[in-house]
Design a protein around this motif. Structure first.
Motif, short mmCIF file in Angstrom:
data_model
loop_
_atom_site.label_atom_id
_atom_site.label_comp_id
_atom_site.label_asym_id
_atom_site.label_seq_id
_atom_site.Cartn_x
_atom_site.Cartn_y
_atom_site.Cartn_z
N PHE A 17 -45.36 -20.76 78.63
CA PHE A 17 -45.71 -21.88 79.50
C PHE A 17 -47.08 -22.45 79.16
N VAL A 18 -48.03 -21.58 78.79
CA VAL A 18 -49.36 -22.04 78.40
C VAL A 18 -49.27 -23.03 77.24
N PHE A 19 -48.51 -22.67 76.22
CA PHE A 19 -48.46 -23.52 75.03
C PHE A 19 -47.58 -24.75 75.25
N CYS A 20 -46.61 -24.68 76.16
CA CYS A 20 -45.88 -25.89 76.54
C CYS A 20 -46.82 -26.87 77.24
N GLY A 21 -47.65 -26.35 78.14
CA GLY A 21 -48.62 -27.21 78.81
C GLY A 21 -49.63 -27.79 77.85
N SER A 22 -50.09 -26.97 76.91
CA SER A 22 -51.04 -27.45 75.91
C SER A 22 -50.42 -28.54 75.05
#
Length: 283
Positions: free
Chosen positions: A98-103
């Motif tokens: 989820f962190v890298f999707c948001g990024s």
């Protein structure tokens, strides 16, 4: 030859077009921070030949580099669900994804609400990592309440000071530093050599990623051709994955279980899983 010559000429002419000739696809940036990579350069120069630019990407390489973290997170999540791993293990892999999707959405648009979608998962993901190596002295509900309250308080401070990225950087830096301290203390107690090895891998790669972040942020005039913020994504994703392998060993020891390394992709990529042992029930 004439066809290839025409394509080469097209690319050369396209690359010379003014970036300002086209308005930003997502509108003007509303985020409180902008990175070293020039905005909309790649997709404004090569919008027609390449399908991935059809939607418009503000920071092309900073966006593309997030896919490595998404792949690692999804693969770890798949393996943890396949092994029926403990919930907190799957939660950390999900948080990484989820962190890298948001990024990805933030760097593609440079809009403030997508910046929050990048930054708040970073905070909660780090809190979940703390929970991952937390010994069960209290109930999981208590841990969940503490994580939620800390995350909400940080969000409120970030929103009230949304003109500055400093509150996020201070909060995230504090959480990461305390996580490293806690991880090193567990490192000193573990009996698994593989856990110590993966912890060193995690520290090296994450440290190298942080060095890239610093150079991109504070030495842009000198390092702009190297896309160091994109390397920050790649290296921190790798560091987080190796940290998860070491933390799985720590979790197994805390539960009184054993753990083993399973190698994938022709023996080149590790995944640590917990081997549950049958223990007598306490009366």
């Amino acid at each position: 030859q004439s066809t290839w010559g025409g394509l080469i000429l097209y690319f050369k002419m396209a690359s010379l077009r003014s970036v300002n000739a086209t308005a930003p696809y997502w509108g003007h940036a509303t985020s409180n921070i902008d990175w070293c990579e020039e905005n909309y350069v790649v997709c404004h120069s090569f919008a027609q030949p390449f399908w991935w630019c059809l939607v418009g990407i503000a920071e092309f390489f900073n966006t593309l580099s997030n896919f490595w973290g998404i792949v690692l997170g999804l693969w770890g999540l798949r393996q943890s669900l396949k092994d029926k791993a403990e919930f907190r293990i799957s939660l950390c892999y999900f948080a990484c994804t989820f962190v890298f999707c948001g990024s990805l959405t933030f760097h593609a648009t440079l809009l403030y609400h997508f910046q929050l979608l990048d930054e708040m998962p970073m905070i909660y993901g780090t809190l979940f990592c703390h929970y991952m190596i937390y010994n069960d002295r209290r109930s999981p509900m208590f841990s969940g309440i503490v994580i939620s309250v800390i995350g909400i308080l940080i969000f409120i401070v970030m929103y009230l000071t949304r003109e500055s990225p400093l509150p996020l950087q201070i909060a995230y830096g504090f959480l990461v530093c305390t996580l490293i301290i806690r991880s090193v203390s567990r490192y000193q107690l573990t009996r698994y050599k593989a856990a110590k090895k993966y912890m060193w891998y995690a520290l090296y790669t994450y440290g190298a990623g942080f060095a890239c972040w610093l150079m991109d942020r504070h030495a842009c005039d000198y390092v702009s051709p190297f896309y160091f913020h994109a390397w920050w994504h790649v290296l921190t994703a790798t560091g987080c994955y190796f940290w998860m392998q070491a933390a799985t060993f720590f979790r197994a020891e805390a539960q009184g279980n054993n753990a083993e390394v399973v190698m994938h992709f022709w023996g080149m990529w590790p995944y640590v899983r917990i081997k549950r042992t049958q223990r007598k029930k306490m009366k």
